[in-house]
Design an enzyme around this catalytic site. Structure first.
Site, PDB file in Angstrom:
ATOM      1  N   LYS A  52       0.874  -1.093   0.025  1.00 49.90           N
ATOM      2  CA  LYS A  52       0.153  -0.067  -0.021  1.00 49.90           C
ATOM      3  C   LYS A  52       0.926   1.141   0.212  1.00 49.90           C
ATOM      4  O   LYS A  52       1.640   1.601   0.989  1.00 49.90           O
ATOM      5  CB  LYS A  52      -0.841  -0.111   0.924  1.00 49.90           C
ATOM      6  CG  LYS A  52      -1.674   1.228   1.596  1.00 49.90           C
ATOM      7  CD  LYS A  52      -2.634   1.574   0.868  1.00 49.90           C
ATOM      8  CE  LYS A  52      -3.288   3.022   1.379  1.00 49.90           C
ATOM      9  NZ  LYS A  52      -2.201   4.141   1.456  1.00 49.90           N
ATOM     10  N   GLY A  91       5.610   3.943  10.221  1.00 50.34           N
ATOM     11  CA  GLY A  91       4.763   5.336  10.295  1.00 50.34           C
ATOM     12  C   GLY A  91       4.572   5.681  11.492  1.00 50.34           C
ATOM     13  O   GLY A  91       5.228   5.629  12.537  1.00 50.34           O
ATOM     14  N   SER A  92       3.432   6.536  11.507  1.00 48.27           N
ATOM     15  CA  SER A  92       2.949   6.926  12.976  1.00 48.27           C
ATOM     16  C   SER A  92       2.491   5.976  14.089  1.00 48.27           C
ATOM     17  O   SER A  92       1.929   4.866  13.614  1.00 48.27           O
ATOM     18  CB  SER A  92       1.820   8.230  12.662  1.00 48.27           C
ATOM     19  OG  SER A  92       0.495   7.547  12.403  1.00 48.27           O
ATOM     20  N   GLY A 133      -1.405   5.704  13.378  1.00 51.15           N
ATOM     21  CA  GLY A 133      -1.838   4.932  12.423  1.00 51.15           C
ATOM     22  C   GLY A 133      -1.413   3.535  12.595  1.00 51.15           C
ATOM     23  O   GLY A 133      -2.062   2.535  12.040  1.00 51.15           O
ATOM     24  N   GLY A 134      -0.157   3.092  13.229  1.00 48.36           N
ATOM     25  CA  GLY A 134       0.252   1.862  13.430  1.00 48.36           C
ATOM     26  C   GLY A 134      -0.529   1.262  14.206  1.00 48.36           C
ATOM     27  O   GLY A 134      -0.856  -0.168  14.098  1.00 48.36           O
ATOM     28  N   GLU A 176       6.718  -0.478  12.853  1.00 47.80           N
ATOM     29  CA  GLU A 176       7.964   0.635  13.429  1.00 47.80           C
ATOM     30  C   GLU A 176       7.443   1.967  13.581  1.00 47.80           C
ATOM     31  O   GLU A 176       6.970   2.675  12.522  1.00 47.80           O
ATOM     32  CB  GLU A 176       9.158   0.743  12.687  1.00 47.80           C
ATOM     33  CG  GLU A 176      10.443   0.960  13.184  1.00 47.80           C
ATOM     34  CD  GLU A 176      10.609   2.579  12.697  1.00 47.80           C
ATOM     35  OE1 GLU A 176      10.159   3.625  13.227  1.00 47.80           O
ATOM     36  OE2 GLU A 176      11.228   2.773  11.743  1.00 47.80           O
ATOM     37  N   CYS A 219      13.066   8.601  11.885  1.00 48.48           N
ATOM     38  CA  CYS A 219      12.608   7.685  12.918  1.00 48.48           C
ATOM     39  C   CYS A 219      13.469   7.707  14.148  1.00 48.48           C
ATOM     40  O   CYS A 219      13.426   7.682  15.400  1.00 48.48           O
ATOM     41  CB  CYS A 219      12.469   6.308  12.647  1.00 48.48           C
ATOM     42  SG  CYS A 219      11.457   6.111  11.102  1.00 48.48           S
ATOM     43  N   GLU A 228       6.997  11.675  20.901  1.00 51.61           N
ATOM     44  CA  GLU A 228       7.604  12.114  19.722  1.00 51.61           C
ATOM     45  C   GLU A 228       7.180  13.320  18.942  1.00 51.61           C
ATOM     46  O   GLU A 228       5.815  13.410  19.039  1.00 51.61           O
ATOM     47  CB  GLU A 228       7.699  11.036  18.557  1.00 51.61           C
ATOM     48  CG  GLU A 228       8.524  11.394  17.438  1.00 51.61           C
ATOM     49  CD  GLU A 228       8.545  10.170  16.290  1.00 51.61           C
ATOM     50  OE1 GLU A 228       7.668   9.162  16.448  1.00 51.61           O
ATOM     51  OE2 GLU A 228       9.310  10.342  15.669  1.00 51.61           O
TER      52      GLU A 228
END
Lengths: 506, 506
Positions: free
Chosen positions: B181, B238-239, B242-243, B262, B299, B388
């Site tokens: 994706k 990603g965030s 979202g993750g 991650e 990251c 973060e």
């Protein structure tokens, strides 16, 4: 029997009682009361495990191996007491429990050797290269223990998959303190094994928080344990329903943790045409033996045989029925398990298209073998038939042709094991099945039965869901240690700050 | 620039359009329309991956290595086009994108070498021992690919962590077909990379279902992909928000699957007293460079420095402020990211006890460095400060003493990296911190900065939650392949039924 359980929890080296208790009823004799864990004691046990981690997690492999071997010694010392109480609690025969004790101590000693060998550390070193673009730093990697681990004892292996079983042995080998939630079906066995572990810890001078045993018959204790924020992973062997509930709790924590659950499996056996023709009745008798051994209470119990319909498979089913018909009822692990077995058996018997060959009466805690046949089409039409019934229940599925047999293989849920029975001329037939079966199971067998899981480096006891909750892991064999490790990389780190195992690398 | 995106999805070797589209707005130039994935196309892509698995999952390691190397070749062939479109889409400088392309092809070639080497297969053999009690069977074990894998491209590495990035490379190396994706922040870059992979598959004669790219800006596409029953694992960078949402979907499936996410990290740096006294201002300038590089969109961006309060740490903060004050605003990856950065910066600035040293104005898609200081006590009292903020934002935490510094280390959430800055006389001080930090991060560094993650055998890019969703895994380095493998044991299996990699063992 000289061992008399006191019914307390072992927490950080102390035996602690609680007011609330539950009853454990042995196969013969009076019920015994055991303390029920509560949130405070669970917290105390986990905090004690965390405290122990700061030394045990940094102990040398030699010291940890010494501890594992000492646990094995302390278990052997208590051998006859262990067999006596385990037999009274579970109804399993003494010979089986002695074998299981040997398996348990063998497993502890295997992990002791495995960590001394050191390959499991997967140590890696990339030397610095200042001339690379971009310049690359010195990197050293090692697998480190993850912290306190929760372990749930299994009902069906009071020794090898319980208090000092494979989950505990592999976690302790990795360097992780363990908090066991004992199975309420054999709390006295748990107590005497915990006594052996505590004695070993004391003799080896290891922080007593390295091992705690919480007794309990409630779901609450298990839930509180897996959701404690200092627990970093869970090892579990048990039912799909119970395991899935705990898996969900682990996934929903603020900090999700891995839940290594070994849940249900029907361990299908596929009969190839030549093997069926040449020695179908022999296979049937072997199957009946594996199916009814230990009243069918094995995770790897071969519940389903898939064969091609015809006179040979009828003979196969008749031979199996005859062999099973000779096996009488025996006590199961608990009355609840015996009731669930009869309920599952009733569901199978009542499914459209299922024909009953063997279904002996049994009551109370006893269970007796049951055997059914069904066509491949009816099996495919009724997915409930492929769900595990824990106990000595077999279904012979008569596939109309090879294509239908492959369709059945494709439709399988995840399994611990799949077995092929084949002769030389069956190889080509088997080749069309193996890729399908390999995606469904952690272990594929030829011409054997999956009961009797060897404790070895190459063993895999796991598989796609629902056989286990982590298809990448095994709960038996030396690879089981990997569940309780995490890789840590040290970049340009002075030797004095490296873990012992990395100091002499590079 | 000669490459003109057509905006379609790549599904099983075919470029397929859809009616619904989303706009991608480059840093300069006109918006371009890209097709939005729908459930039908997702299903088609995953089924095509499953179809490919039956050959690709059984291809030789030589063939898979050839495919990985060919993908690298095809990417290099398109080098200048890739740089042009990636730079237009992300605003990243050309030199950085060229470096990232080298990293991406280097990664593909590393995995090609890694699988040819074969150690990752972890092959094990226990020979039969008929004389053992009980007799032990012949057992052979190998790591096998798990099936189709879903990969989510990251916003901040349009090449190395996206379409043909580390997740894709390691999954293809393992033998798993991949459905990507693509990240909507750089769909054109995704398209040209997908073109390179499709060309490589065709030239190597590999089933085109081995790789598909779905474009999309909606959450629905991602949700449908990870819940497709044929997907067996997910790789994601990603965030946290979202993750975590995708992680939850994976855990709640009928068949739960592993989600290798991650997510977020502040990558704390601990300054030891002697290093601070001897070269504090040098370290400050180095930190400012690492913090503002790539507009802080890494990251491993070192967002927090923990030091001991005093005149030396004031000088450290001043030197960092001076270095950051010289850095102007630059375009961030998307306007949304720039807005989130300003929002996060505002939250930090508005927290009790926080003193602002640098906070330059920026608007639209641009971001500029920000620097704050806070006492150790205020930092501990406001957990939000340890979350973060994606972008060039630094906080200097002035701990009152060594004990408070350790308390901060203990309180940290999981991190990708933790760094120590130390001189020779700091070793003892550092020894009291290392065990704390080791439990918090996948990588510990001395005297360096974590940005620039070497692709190597010993690298770990992962860590305890929320740095990653699986502390046992890494998404960078050759160990990343392990995420997409599962152990399978073959018991007493005739050679003709064993996977190629086990045939010549034992």
């Amino acid at each position: 029997m000289t061992f008399k359980p006191h019914g307390k929890h072992l927490i950080g080296g102390e035996w602690i009682g609680t007011d609330i208790s539950f009853s454990s009823t042995p196969v013969s004799g009076e019920p015994i009361e055991y303390c029920e864990a509560n949130d405070d004691l669970i917290d105390q046990a986990v905090k004690s495990a965390e405290a122990a981690f700061w030394t045990y997690g940094y102990a040398t492999r030699r010291d940890r191996a010494g501890f594992l071997n000492k646990i094995a010694d302390e278990i052997e010392k208590r051998g006859s007491d262990i067999t006596a109480i385990a037999s009274a609690e579970t109804g399993l025969p003494e010979a089986r429990l002695e074998g299981e004790r040997g398996r348990t101590t063998g497993q502890l000693r295997l992990f002791a050797r495995h960590i001394l060998d050191g390959d499991y550390l997967d140590r890696r070193h990339d030397a610095a290269n200042p001339d690379a673009t971009p310049p690359s730093p010195d990197l050293k990697m090692v697998q480190r223990p993850i912290g306190p681990v929760a372990v749930f004892g299994a009902s069906n292996f009071p020794l090898a998959f319980s208090t000092a079983g494979g989950d505990t042995a592999s976690a302790l080998a990795a360097g992780c303190p363990v908090v066991v939630k004992g199975h309420p079906a054999h709390p006295g066995t748990g107590e005497i094994i915990a006594e052996a572990i505590a004695a070993a810890a004391e003799k080896c001078g290891i922080h007593p928080g390295v091992f705690s045993l919480l007794q309990g018959a409630s779901h609450e204790a298990g839930s509180a344990l897996v959701t404690h924020q200092l627990i970093k992973a869970v090892g579990f062997t048990g039912s799909l329903a119970g395991g899935k509930a705990l898996f969900d709790l682990c996934a929903r924590r603020d900090e999700p943790i891995p839940f290594f659950g070994e849940l249900g499996s029907v361990n299908p056996n596929f009969l190839m045409p030549d093997a069926l023709a040449n020695r179908g009745e022999d296979i049937a008798r072997g199957w009946a033996g594996s199916l009814s051994m230990g009243v069918g209470q094995f995770c790897t119990n071969p519940g389903i045989v898939i064969t091609l319909a015809g006179p040979e498979s009828d003979r196969f089913a008749d031979a199996a029925a005859k062999a099973l018909g000779d096996v009488g009822p025996s006590p199961m692990l608990t009355e609840g398990i015996a009731e669930a077995f009869r309920r599952g058996r009733g569901n199978v018997a009542g499914t459209d298209g299922v024909k009953t060959l063997v279904k002996a009466a049994s009551e109370g805690r006893e269970g007796a073998p049951a055997l059914f046949t069904v066509s491949g089409k009816d099996f495919l039409d009724h997915p409930g038939l492929s769900h595990e019934v824990f106990g000595p229940l077999g279904i012979v599925v008569m596939a109309a042709n090879a294509q239908e047999m492959r369709a059945i293989a494709e439709r399988l849920e995840g399994q611990l094991t799949c077995t092929l029975h084949l002769d030389d001329d069956d190889i080509e037939f088997a080749q069309s099945l193996v890729p399908l079966l390999e995606r469904k199971a952690g272990r594929l067998l030829a011409n054997g039965f999956a009961t009797g899981v060897a404790v070895a480096d190459a063993m895999v006891h796991g598989g796609p869901y629902p056989a286990s909750t982590n298809f990448g892991a095994t709960s038996v064999g030396s690879l089981a240690i990997r569940r309780f490790l995490r890789p840590v990389c040290y970049q340009s780190m002075p030797s004095a700050l490296l873990p012992e195992d990395l100091r002499h690398i590079g």
